[in-house]
Motif scaffolding. Structure first.
Motif, mmCIF file in Angstrom:
data_model
loop_
_atom_site.group_PDB
_atom_site.id
_atom_site.type_symbol
_atom_site.label_atom_id
_atom_site.label_comp_id
_atom_site.label_asym_id
_atom_site.label_seq_id
_atom_site.Cartn_x
_atom_site.Cartn_y
_atom_site.Cartn_z
ATOM 1 N N ASP A 198 3.197 13.927 -4.050
ATOM 2 C CA ASP A 198 2.860 14.039 -2.436
ATOM 3 C C ASP A 198 1.456 13.401 -2.203
ATOM 4 N N ALA A 199 1.485 13.089 -0.845
ATOM 5 C CA ALA A 199 0.199 12.815 -0.286
ATOM 6 C C ALA A 199 -0.692 14.048 0.268
ATOM 7 N N TYR A 200 -1.752 14.261 0.029
ATOM 8 C CA TYR A 200 -2.602 15.160 0.527
ATOM 9 C C TYR A 200 -3.734 14.640 1.348
ATOM 10 N N PRO A 201 -3.843 14.348 2.639
ATOM 11 C CA PRO A 201 -5.024 13.553 3.382
ATOM 12 C C PRO A 201 -6.090 14.414 3.313
ATOM 13 N N GLU A 202 -6.002 15.604 3.146
ATOM 14 C CA GLU A 202 -6.999 16.556 3.237
ATOM 15 C C GLU A 202 -7.913 16.778 2.026
ATOM 16 N N GLY A 203 -7.366 15.925 0.777
ATOM 17 C CA GLY A 203 -8.016 16.164 -0.303
ATOM 18 C C GLY A 203 -8.037 17.394 -1.104
ATOM 19 N N ASP A 204 -7.147 18.264 -0.676
ATOM 20 C CA ASP A 204 -7.197 19.615 -1.365
ATOM 21 C C ASP A 204 -6.406 19.642 -2.522
ATOM 22 N N HIS A 205 -5.719 18.674 -2.628
ATOM 23 C CA HIS A 205 -4.889 18.481 -4.148
ATOM 24 C C HIS A 205 -4.902 17.120 -4.777
ATOM 25 N N GLY A 206 -4.510 16.943 -6.016
ATOM 26 C CA GLY A 206 -4.398 15.611 -6.390
ATOM 27 C C GLY A 206 -5.647 14.603 -6.693
ATOM 28 N N LYS A 207 -5.509 13.508 -6.874
ATOM 29 C CA LYS A 207 -6.611 12.516 -6.964
ATOM 30 C C LYS A 207 -6.638 11.463 -5.862
ATOM 31 N N HIS A 208 -7.913 11.155 -5.679
ATOM 32 C CA HIS A 208 -8.232 10.093 -4.688
ATOM 33 C C HIS A 208 -7.333 8.832 -4.982
ATOM 34 N N ALA A 209 -6.779 8.302 -3.938
ATOM 35 C CA ALA A 209 -5.923 7.417 -3.646
ATOM 36 C C ALA A 209 -6.110 6.162 -2.330
ATOM 37 N N ILE A 210 -6.119 5.050 -2.752
ATOM 38 C CA ILE A 210 -6.169 3.890 -1.535
ATOM 39 C C ILE A 210 -5.160 3.015 -1.750
ATOM 40 N N THR A 211 -4.426 2.697 -0.590
ATOM 41 C CA THR A 211 -3.505 1.647 -0.829
ATOM 42 C C THR A 211 -3.809 0.550 0.373
ATOM 43 N N HIS A 212 -4.017 -0.697 0.298
ATOM 44 C CA HIS A 212 -3.980 -1.390 1.573
ATOM 45 C C HIS A 212 -2.880 -2.164 1.776
ATOM 46 N N TYR A 213 -2.188 -2.517 2.806
ATOM 47 C CA TYR A 213 -0.847 -3.110 3.238
ATOM 48 C C TYR A 213 -1.079 -4.108 4.059
ATOM 49 N N ARG A 214 -0.285 -5.190 4.265
ATOM 50 C CA ARG A 214 -0.120 -5.886 5.151
ATOM 51 C C ARG A 214 1.441 -6.376 5.302
ATOM 52 N N VAL A 215 1.627 -6.834 6.696
ATOM 53 C CA VAL A 215 3.137 -6.993 7.031
ATOM 54 C C VAL A 215 3.387 -8.540 6.492
ATOM 55 N N LEU A 216 4.520 -8.467 5.720
ATOM 56 C CA LEU A 216 4.896 -10.009 5.332
ATOM 57 C C LEU A 216 6.077 -10.635 6.455
ATOM 58 N N GLU A 217 7.054 -9.506 6.523
ATOM 59 C CA GLU A 217 8.135 -10.083 7.605
ATOM 60 C C GLU A 217 8.800 -8.779 7.999
ATOM 61 N N ARG A 218 9.051 -8.856 9.382
ATOM 62 C CA ARG A 218 9.760 -8.038 10.061
ATOM 63 C C ARG A 218 11.389 -7.839 10.189
ATOM 64 N N PHE A 219 12.021 -6.952 10.029
ATOM 65 C CA PHE A 219 13.644 -6.953 10.386
ATOM 66 C C PHE A 219 14.108 -5.909 11.106
ATOM 67 N N ASN A 220 13.188 -5.443 12.215
ATOM 68 C CA ASN A 220 13.583 -4.452 13.119
ATOM 69 C C ASN A 220 13.618 -3.206 12.385
ATOM 70 N N TYR A 221 14.735 -2.958 11.631
ATOM 71 C CA TYR A 221 14.988 -1.634 10.958
ATOM 72 C C TYR A 221 14.148 -1.369 9.658
ATOM 73 N N VAL A 222 13.949 -2.564 8.944
ATOM 74 C CA VAL A 222 13.123 -2.522 7.828
ATOM 75 C C VAL A 222 12.021 -3.403 7.688
ATOM 76 N N THR A 223 10.847 -3.480 6.881
ATOM 77 C CA THR A 223 9.804 -4.390 6.759
ATOM 78 C C THR A 223 9.531 -4.719 5.516
ATOM 79 N N LEU A 224 9.341 -6.085 5.292
ATOM 80 C CA LEU A 224 8.731 -6.525 3.836
ATOM 81 C C LEU A 224 7.127 -6.393 4.037
ATOM 82 N N VAL A 225 6.609 -5.585 2.998
ATOM 83 C CA VAL A 225 5.076 -5.583 3.135
ATOM 84 C C VAL A 225 4.546 -5.814 1.762
#
Length: 348
Positions: free
Chosen positions: A220-247
């Motif tokens: 699970d994600a813990y944005p307050e940093g109270d559990h788990g380990k530091h994690a960073i993901t960068h994303y960019r959109v490749l193609e949109r299909f309204n209901y789903v997105t390719l990233v």
């Protein structure tokens, strides 16, 4: 002496090495480093420590040393230790491997879907590592887990994730690659199909990742940093299909299920990711035709739609930056084409 364990691989990490850091306190008498480390490592033999030092798994103040180096106050020591939760033996098994590149130091494998990377509870054979062990033994019959721990595996991807993995063919190469993973200098790009319309063209997700508080097989994600380990993901959109997105996702850290957990955290669960609820219709209409279309998409890509497309690192022998790319597998291409066709205007 202060010690910190930076990475606990059996908690929430893709890397299979654990990093221990030590700071030598004031008043420390000169002592051979192999002896000094042995006193602080449970069940570690002097021979094993010396081999690790020789192969480059230990640094003092950022530099490799010999086993006879004498520690002194103020030294900062970093030790990379392979700590695996399942101590099962690896049985070499003949297997058709998709080898993208191979030289004296490294091997790049394109892993198919539905294949576990390494042996563990319930999966003692048929894993990628069983095949790698067999492959390496054909080249060097003297190789074993003592000379090349875990037969050169330094990182992993999920069973149903496809794409690129690097395997070290020598202990020295394993040490080099493990350091690069820890220093976040390994370039890793993934392609994922996610539910919903990702509105921003690009973005960064920063939230700790750790074991789910109720469901221990999930993360699970813990944005307050109270559990788990530091994690960073960068994303960019490749193609949109309204209901789903390719990233495209770029990992700055390597936590287990990182992309799956981070994308779900921002409301875009990976398509057909059954562990995190992506095998249900999360966006779209209630009409029967649409439901049938989505079911057909699940059949076309019967797994979490995630592919490790790009892998780049500094070659352990030459020091040159090398990059490899793997084309999207057929199942992801099929489901992407289905969404493209679904959005085309229908003839009147």
């Amino acid at each position: 002496m202060q010690e910190a364990q930076d990475i606990l691989q059996d908690d929430n990490n893709e890397e299979l090495y654990e990093r221990r850091t030590f700071h030598v306190d004031k008043g420390q008498e000169p002592m051979r480093i192999d002896k000094w480390v042995q006193q602080r490592m449970e069940n570690a033999t002097r021979n094993k420590i010396q081999r690790g030092i020789e192969d480059g798994f230990l640094t003092v103040n950022g530099k490799t040393v010999k086993s006879n180096y004498k520690v002194k106050p103020g030294d900062d020591i970093i030790l990379l230790s392979l700590e695996h939760p399942d101590e099962s033996d690896i049985k070499p098994e003949p297997m058709a491997l998709q080898v993208v590149h191979e030289d004296d130091a490294v091997m790049i494998i394109n892993k198919p879907a539905n294949m576990v990377v390494h042996p563990g509870v319930g999966n003692y054979s048929g894993t990628l590592l069983n095949g790698i062990a067999y492959h390496l033994l054909q080249q060097n019959p003297a190789i074993d887990e003592e000379s090349l721990p875990r037969y050169g595996l330094v990182h992993r991807i999920d069973k149903n994730t496809t794409g690129l993995l690097v395997i070290a063919k020598t202990a020295e190469a394993a040490a080099s690659l493990a350091k690069q993973f820890f220093n976040h200098t390994v370039a890793r790009k993934y392609v994922a199909l996610v539910w919903g319309n990702v509105e921003e063209d690009s973005g960064t997700i920063e939230a700790h990742i750790g074991r789910h508080q109720r469901f221990r097989k999930m993360f699970d994600a813990y944005p307050e940093g109270d559990h788990g380990k530091h994690a960073i993901t960068h994303y960019r959109v490749l193609e949109r299909f309204n209901y789903v997105t390719l990233v495209e996702c770029v990992l700055e850290t390597g936590r287990t299920h990182q992309i799956r957990v981070h994308m779900r955290h921002i409301g875009h669960t990976l398509f057909n990711d059954w562990e995190y609820g992506g095998d249900k219709i999360l966006k779209g209409t209630i009409y029967t035709k649409y439901k049938q279309f989505v079911e057909n998409c699940f059949v076309a890509c019967p797994r979490c739609a995630l592919h490790a497309r790009t892998l780049g690192f500094q070659h352990p022998l030459t020091g040159k930056e090398i990059f490899f790319e793997s084309a999207l597998p057929d199942d992801m291409n099929k489901v992407i084409d289905k969404w493209r066709n679904y959005l085309k205007p229908k003839d009147l």
